[in-house]
Design a protein around this motif. Sequence first.
Motif, PDB file in Angstrom:
ATOM      1  N   LEU A   1      24.199  27.572  15.903  1.00 56.23           N
ATOM      2  CA  LEU A   1      23.644  27.833  14.567  1.00 56.23           C
ATOM      3  C   LEU A   1      24.133  26.749  13.609  1.00 56.23           C
ATOM      4  CD1 LEU A   1      22.037  30.015  12.869  1.00 56.23           C
ATOM      5  CD2 LEU A   1      24.282  30.807  12.102  1.00 56.23           C
ATOM      6  N   PRO A   2      23.212  26.159  12.813  1.00 56.92           N
ATOM      7  CA  PRO A   2      23.694  25.216  11.795  1.00 56.92           C
ATOM      8  C   PRO A   2      24.506  25.957  10.731  1.00 56.92           C
ATOM      9  CG  PRO A   2      21.270  25.206  11.945  1.00 56.92           C
ATOM     10  CD  PRO A   2      21.763  26.333  12.782  1.00 56.92           C
ATOM     11  N   TYR A   3      25.452  25.249  10.164  1.00 57.67           N
ATOM     12  CA  TYR A   3      26.309  25.826   9.118  1.00 57.67           C
ATOM     13  C   TYR A   3      26.310  24.867   7.937  1.00 57.67           C
ATOM     14  CZ  TYR A   3      30.473  28.071   7.100  1.00 57.67           C
ATOM     15  OH  TYR A   3      31.348  28.743   6.291  1.00 57.67           O
ATOM     16  N   GLY A   4      26.121  25.436   6.722  1.00 57.61           N
ATOM     17  CA  GLY A   4      26.119  24.593   5.524  1.00 57.61           C
ATOM     18  C   GLY A   4      27.483  24.662   4.862  1.00 57.61           C
TER      19      GLY A   4
ATOM     20  N   THR B   1      24.934  23.355   0.321  1.00 55.97           N
ATOM     21  CA  THR B   1      24.381  22.118   0.863  1.00 55.97           C
ATOM     22  C   THR B   1      22.864  22.115   0.701  1.00 55.97           C
ATOM     23  OG1 THR B   1      24.072  23.044   3.079  1.00 55.97           O
ATOM     24  CG2 THR B   1      26.220  22.028   2.605  1.00 55.97           C
ATOM     25  N   LEU B   2      22.328  20.904   0.744  1.00 53.85           N
ATOM     26  CA  LEU B   2      20.870  20.775   0.643  1.00 53.85           C
ATOM     27  C   LEU B   2      20.201  21.496   1.823  1.00 53.85           C
ATOM     28  CD1 LEU B   2      18.397  19.499  -0.733  1.00 53.85           C
ATOM     29  CD2 LEU B   2      18.879  17.378   0.532  1.00 53.85           C
ATOM     30  N   GLY B   3      20.744  21.289   3.026  1.00 51.53           N
ATOM     31  CA  GLY B   3      20.158  21.935   4.215  1.00 51.53           C
ATOM     32  C   GLY B   3      20.224  23.444   4.139  1.00 51.53           C
ATOM     33  N   GLY B   4      21.374  23.966   3.699  1.00 49.31           N
ATOM     34  CA  GLY B   4      21.523  25.416   3.587  1.00 49.31           C
ATOM     35  C   GLY B   4      20.599  25.989   2.528  1.00 49.31           C
TER      36      GLY B   4
END
Length: 458
Positions: A60-63, A130-133
């Motif tokens: 899982l990505p994490y911001g 974060t931008l991604g989050g």
Amino acid sequence: MERRPDVTSIPFDAGAPAPTPGRGMAASWGRFPRVTQEMRPMPRLSSVLPVDDGDARTLLPYGNGRSYGDTCLNDGGIVIDCRSLNRILDFNAGTGIVRAEAGVMLSAIIDIAMPQGWFLPVTPGTRFVTLGGAIANDVHGKNHHRAGTLGAHVERFELLRSDGSRRICSPTENADWFRATVGGMGLTGIILWAELRLRPVESGYVDQSTVKVRSLADYFAVAEESDAGFEYTVAWIDNLASGASLGRGLLMRAEHAPKVAGPLRRSRMPTLTVPFQPPFSLINRASIGVFNALQYGKQRTRQAEARVPALKYFYPLDGVTRWNRLYGPRGLVQHQSVIPFAAREAVGDLLRAAQRAKAASFVTVLKTFGDAPRVGLMSFPRAGVTLTLDFAHRGERTLQLLAELDRITVEAGGAVNPYKDARMSPATFEASFPWWRELLPFKDPRFSSSFWRRVTAG
Ligand SMILES: Cc1cc2nc3c(=O)[nH]c(=O)nc-3n(C[C@H](O)[C@H](O)[C@H](O)COP(=O)(O)OP(=O)(O)OC[C@H]3O[C@@H](n4cnc5c(N)ncnc54)[C@H](O)[C@@H]3O)c2cc1C
């Protein structure tokens, strides 16, 4: 004038839960639940995820872990820390388009853009995300009725899948992947970088007009008029007020201020911090009662005008880092619902349910969402009134209250916000997002989250 900074390293954020590379206990901003997961940094300039061959654990990505519950947690699995992707790649001060790696904080974008006359088109109540989050949750701000969600201002991004494939996604290129990933809670792959269209501002201030609302009915009337006249609207509610005063509070409307003398203000890091976690919650009915009385009483007139620094208006909670520690060792739980306008009286039922349970909420916020079309398949906002309540976690009785708030929300035809949640049932999720299965063809087979497993049994 066009400014193209080369490599810009962003200092590690003040206030995030400490990053824990390696395996260990972890929690998000609410500090509930606690999970065991492994955190690995995302290597820059790589199409290969930081996972060994044969490792069957989910990813899982994490911001920056500013989701309150478990959409950013992966119990038993691996989270890929995207904060290593921390460079602003390009900023065009003529067009206001910024291209940044996904781990760049919104605060860093403000730092670069605001002095040059640009601001975020949509911003959540903290700039330490974060931008991604922010894209993965398709966050909303105080201007949803005018600007929709953040996703409406994303030009494009690059998505990396666990099979190493990469796609540029925009509203016109790979549009179905764009729609699945905006608001897709990190389940479709890793956003590597994104381009965001900023909005012009003339100063670092906003002109704020605060109306003291006496009741819920008064709030609804003033909010309607305010949404027509102001870009930003948000209300703080005294959640302990009852009877004829139920829903009383302060409705803060604002517009960006015109040019003022002096330099445009830069983003500043907060100066206060909660240095340690007290052994019990300092947020309780007594402390909230005192705070609410002072807050509501501080404005004597029906309406007050002031020019205030934009950062103060948008991010009042960022002034104290690690404020979540005040809730003690069991953490806090947040409940954000949206209730369709036609059923808006249910907002009163939600407030009354919390009062019956003797649960005081420190940050009680009412906002309206406009009817902007949903950008992401799983975007939370939809037309209606959105109420946010947060409670110190006191065990079973708190969980029972949250279940009751879910019930009222669903019965009113509303929805509960996943990325503020740590415990909603599959039935509540189904009622909130009856179309969630449309996400499945886009979900990365290796990706999962604690939240996703809980609400979909998948
Ligand atoms: C004080 C406070 C106020 C807030 N106010 C608001 C508000 O007004 N409006 C609002 O909408 N939200 C609000 N939030 C919630 C917060 O803005 C969102 O949860 C935000 O998305 C968190 O971003 P993050 O970078 O911390 O991401 P995380 O919480 O770490 O992750 C969020 C999601 O994004 C995914 N993700 C992270 N990075 C990537 C990537 N590179 N690629 C793909 N997926 C990724 C994760 O898997 C996870 O599902 C608030 C939170 C706090 C603490």
